[in-house]
Design a protein around this motif. Structure first.
Motif, PDB file in Angstrom:
ATOM      1  N   MET A   1       0.851  -1.203   0.000  1.00  0.00           N
ATOM      2  CA  MET A   1       0.000   0.000   0.000  1.00  0.00           C
ATOM      3  C   MET A   1       0.881   1.245   0.000  1.00  0.00           C
ATOM      4  SD  MET A   1      -2.949   1.118   2.706  1.00  0.00           S
ATOM      5  CE  MET A   1      -1.911   0.716   4.100  1.00  0.00           C
ATOM      6  N   PHE A   2       0.612   2.161  -0.919  1.00  0.00           N
ATOM      7  CA  PHE A   2       1.371   3.400  -1.011  1.00  0.00           C
ATOM      8  C   PHE A   2       0.875   4.381   0.035  1.00  0.00           C
ATOM      9  CE2 PHE A   2       3.685   6.798  -2.822  1.00  0.00           C
ATOM     10  CZ  PHE A   2       2.869   7.895  -2.887  1.00  0.00           C
ATOM     11  N   LEU A   3       1.795   4.976   0.777  1.00  0.00           N
ATOM     12  CA  LEU A   3       1.419   5.928   1.823  1.00  0.00           C
ATOM     13  C   LEU A   3       2.349   7.109   1.753  1.00  0.00           C
ATOM     14  CD1 LEU A   3      -0.455   6.414   4.202  1.00  0.00           C
ATOM     15  CD2 LEU A   3       1.195   5.273   5.657  1.00  0.00           C
ATOM     16  N   ALA A   4       1.808   8.276   1.514  1.00  0.00           N
ATOM     17  CA  ALA A   4       2.630   9.472   1.368  1.00  0.00           C
ATOM     18  C   ALA A   4       2.049  10.582   2.205  1.00  0.00           C
ATOM     19  CB  ALA A   4       2.675   9.905  -0.104  1.00  0.00           C
ATOM     20  N   ILE A   5       2.793  11.665   2.321  1.00  0.00           N
ATOM     21  CA  ILE A   5       2.294  12.842   3.032  1.00  0.00           C
ATOM     22  C   ILE A   5       2.204  13.995   2.051  1.00  0.00           C
ATOM     23  CG2 ILE A   5       4.568  13.644   3.792  1.00  0.00           C
ATOM     24  CD1 ILE A   5       3.182  14.417   6.446  1.00  0.00           C
ATOM     25  N   ASP A   6       1.134  14.735   2.117  1.00  0.00           N
ATOM     26  CA  ASP A   6       0.917  15.854   1.215  1.00  0.00           C
ATOM     27  C   ASP A   6       2.062  16.846   1.320  1.00  0.00           C
ATOM     28  OD1 ASP A   6      -0.067  18.143  -0.113  1.00  0.00           O
ATOM     29  OD2 ASP A   6      -2.113  17.480   0.249  1.00  0.00           O
ATOM     30  N   SER A   7       2.634  17.197   0.188  1.00  0.00           N
ATOM     31  CA  SER A   7       3.832  18.044   0.199  1.00  0.00           C
ATOM     32  C   SER A   7       3.534  19.506   0.450  1.00  0.00           C
ATOM     33  CB  SER A   7       4.546  17.917  -1.157  1.00  0.00           C
ATOM     34  OG  SER A   7       3.695  18.345  -2.199  1.00  0.00           O
ATOM     35  N   GLY A 270      -4.395  10.930  -6.521  1.00  0.00           N
ATOM     36  CA  GLY A 270      -3.377   9.913  -6.711  1.00  0.00           C
ATOM     37  C   GLY A 270      -3.809   8.540  -6.246  1.00  0.00           C
ATOM     38  N   GLU A 271      -2.797   7.722  -5.933  1.00  0.00           N
ATOM     39  CA  GLU A 271      -3.045   6.351  -5.492  1.00  0.00           C
ATOM     40  C   GLU A 271      -2.767   6.215  -4.001  1.00  0.00           C
ATOM     41  OE1 GLU A 271      -0.592   3.828  -7.818  1.00  0.00           O
ATOM     42  OE2 GLU A 271      -1.683   4.180  -9.698  1.00  0.00           O
ATOM     43  N   GLY A 272      -3.319   5.160  -3.407  1.00  0.00           N
ATOM     44  CA  GLY A 272      -3.047   4.869  -2.005  1.00  0.00           C
ATOM     45  C   GLY A 272      -3.687   5.864  -1.066  1.00  0.00           C
ATOM     46  N   SER A 279      -5.049  17.455   8.089  1.00  0.00           N
ATOM     47  CA  SER A 279      -4.796  16.495   9.172  1.00  0.00           C
ATOM     48  C   SER A 279      -5.730  15.304   9.125  1.00  0.00           C
ATOM     49  CB  SER A 279      -4.891  17.178  10.543  1.00  0.00           C
ATOM     50  OG  SER A 279      -3.980  18.241  10.648  1.00  0.00           O
ATOM     51  N   ARG A 280      -6.183  14.938   7.948  1.00  0.00           N
ATOM     52  CA  ARG A 280      -7.045  13.781   7.765  1.00  0.00           C
ATOM     53  C   ARG A 280      -6.470  12.897   6.659  1.00  0.00           C
ATOM     54  NH1 ARG A 280     -10.550  18.314   8.071  1.00  0.00           N
ATOM     55  NH2 ARG A 280     -11.996  18.261   9.851  1.00  0.00           N
ATOM     56  N   TYR A 281      -6.835  11.632   6.690  1.00  0.00           N
ATOM     57  CA  TYR A 281      -6.392  10.716   5.644  1.00  0.00           C
ATOM     58  C   TYR A 281      -7.339  10.771   4.449  1.00  0.00           C
ATOM     59  CZ  TYR A 281      -3.170   8.601   9.004  1.00  0.00           C
ATOM     60  OH  TYR A 281      -2.166   8.383   9.907  1.00  0.00           O
ATOM     61  N   ALA A 282      -6.757  10.752   3.261  1.00  0.00           N
ATOM     62  CA  ALA A 282      -7.516  10.686   2.014  1.00  0.00           C
ATOM     63  C   ALA A 282      -7.081   9.431   1.266  1.00  0.00           C
ATOM     64  CB  ALA A 282      -7.262  11.931   1.163  1.00  0.00           C
ATOM     65  N   HIS A 283      -8.057   8.664   0.778  1.00  0.00           N
ATOM     66  CA  HIS A 283      -7.792   7.377   0.142  1.00  0.00           C
ATOM     67  C   HIS A 283      -8.107   7.451  -1.350  1.00  0.00           C
ATOM     68  CE1 HIS A 283      -7.332   5.085   3.946  1.00  0.00           C
ATOM     69  NE2 HIS A 283      -8.105   6.057   4.421  1.00  0.00           N
ATOM     70  N   GLY A 284      -7.272   6.799  -2.147  1.00  0.00           N
ATOM     71  CA  GLY A 284      -7.504   6.726  -3.579  1.00  0.00           C
ATOM     72  C   GLY A 284      -8.581   5.717  -3.926  1.00  0.00           C
ATOM     73  N   ARG A 285      -9.254   5.935  -5.047  1.00  0.00           N
ATOM     74  CA  ARG A 285     -10.371   5.058  -5.432  1.00  0.00           C
ATOM     75  C   ARG A 285      -9.904   3.628  -5.670  1.00  0.00           C
ATOM     76  NH1 ARG A 285     -15.431   6.024  -9.485  1.00  0.00           N
ATOM     77  NH2 ARG A 285     -16.168   3.872  -9.489  1.00  0.00           N
ATOM     78  N   ALA A 286      -8.796   3.460  -6.362  1.00  0.00           N
ATOM     79  CA  ALA A 286      -8.342   2.104  -6.682  1.00  0.00           C
ATOM     80  C   ALA A 286      -8.074   1.296  -5.418  1.00  0.00           C
ATOM     81  CB  ALA A 286      -7.080   2.176  -7.545  1.00  0.00           C
ATOM     82  N   GLU A 287      -7.538   1.956  -4.395  1.00  0.00           N
ATOM     83  CA  GLU A 287      -7.267   1.275  -3.128  1.00  0.00           C
ATOM     84  C   GLU A 287      -8.562   0.773  -2.507  1.00  0.00           C
ATOM     85  OE1 GLU A 287      -4.986   2.445   0.962  1.00  0.00           O
ATOM     86  OE2 GLU A 287      -6.696   3.666   0.349  1.00  0.00           O
ATOM     87  N   ILE A 288      -9.580   1.597  -2.483  1.00  0.00           N
ATOM     88  CA  ILE A 288     -10.863   1.220  -1.897  1.00  0.00           C
ATOM     89  C   ILE A 288     -11.473   0.042  -2.656  1.00  0.00           C
ATOM     90  CG2 ILE A 288     -13.199   1.990  -1.369  1.00  0.00           C
ATOM     91  CD1 ILE A 288     -11.078   3.253   0.385  1.00  0.00           C
TER      92      ILE A 288
END
Length: 324
Positions: A1-7, A270-272, A279-288
């Motif tokens: 699973m790809f996990l990044a932080i908003d730049s 994006g993905e993942g 300060s909240r998590y956002a999930h990509g559609r493909a991951e769901i």
């Protein structure tokens, strides 16, 4: 699973959500100086904020809030090592992280984004938020999640030629009970779970729930019987969870054959999953979709939906209905 932080993250906790109220240091002079430090920080005088925070710590060395403020001020000044040191000291004193220090550490690369939001932070946040929760959601954030969910369920039930009624419903992250109110009349029994005791107190006042439970939603689901529910709802709660696959697996287990799982998620292009500037998590559609398939669900609805605003702008998201 790809996990990044908003730049593009900048100010700490840039969000419409208020932070937990801080406890007193026990020293009136230190508390007063701490308020001066907070005011300096709010005015973007980070040097003064750091200096005042150090003065507070001279008086009360184990005041976690002052360590946290010092770390945030030093981060704004570009002093990475000093920022990490102060923030980690705040965590030593307050390991449950009611102050949300892990979010700051994730922003400056000292923690992975998946470690940023803890149960302790969410519980403290919503315990403090409970008295003004519904008014803030509706009047400030334009929250409409329950209404959108009810409309979507009605449409899918019509499409599947099944009655819009459920013998047993589970409300994940039930808060003050807005979802139960919106669904009233369509369930025989409903139980809710939330991390915040004070939110549950408000939900109890609605007298709509047959059971209310304090704890993490995944633990709650794991404690339930297999195939006991007809409907599981998760409205605007996945923004505080990086890993959703355990939830999907447990929901599939507790649902009866033909049972429905309806939820909303915040999303990004994006993905993942990323930790966004709010300060909240956002999930990509493909991951769901991958989680749904892996758990054994059939996707009955997956559509774009903004259920609230942040700083006056609609928050991009999805509303999904899965069938077991």
């Amino acid at each position: 699973m790809f996990l990044a932080i908003d730049s593009v993250l900048s100010l700490p906790h840039a969000s419409a959500m208020p932070l937990p109220t801080l406890r007193s240091s026990g020293d009136l002079l230190a508390d007063r100086r701490y308020e001066y430090a907070r005011a300096a920080f709010d005015e973007k005088d980070f040097e003064a904020a750091a200096d005042l925070a150090r003065q507070v710590l001279d008086l009360v060395p184990r005041f976690a809030a002052a360590h946290a403020l010092l770390g945030r001020a030093e981060a704004e000044r570009g002093k990475h090592e000093e920022a990490v040191g102060a923030l980690r000291q705040a965590l030593v004193i307050d390991p449950d992280d009611a102050l949300g220090v892990r979010l700051d550490l994730a922003r400056i690369g000292a923690l992975t984004p998946g470690e940023a939001i803890t149960e302790g932070y969410v519980q403290a946040l919503f315990d403090d938020y409970a008295p003004k929760f519904e008014r803030h959601l509706t009047e400030v954030l334009g929250y409409c999640g329950p209404e959108l969910i009810v409309d979507a369920l009605d449409r899918i039930c019509t499409e599947l030629a099944r009655p819009f009624s459920f013998a047993s419903a589970l409300d994940l992250g039930c808060g003050t009970g807005l979802m139960a109110k919106a669904l009233k009349g369509s369930y025989a029994t409903i139980e809710g779970v939330d991390l915040s005791a004070k939110m549950l107190e408000n939900a109890r006042k609605s007298q709509l729930y047959d059971g209310l439970h304090q704890g993490h939603l995944t633990d709650f689901l794991a404690s339930r019987r297999e195939g006991e529910a007809d409907l599981v709802v998760a409205a605007d709660v996945f923004i505080y969870l990086a890993a959703l696959d355990p939830v999907f697996s447990q929901v599939h287990r507790v649902l009866k054959g033909g049972g429905l799982f309806v939820f909303t998620v915040q999303t990004h292009a994006g993905e993942g999953v990323i930790l966004g500037q709010d300060s909240r998590y956002a999930h990509g559609r493909a991951e769901i979709e991958d989680f749904a398939e892996a758990a054994g669900f059939a996707i009955r609805l997956f559509e774009a939906a903004s259920i609230r605003e942040d700083r006056g702008q609609p928050v991009p998201g999805f509303l999904a209905i899965l069938e077991r």
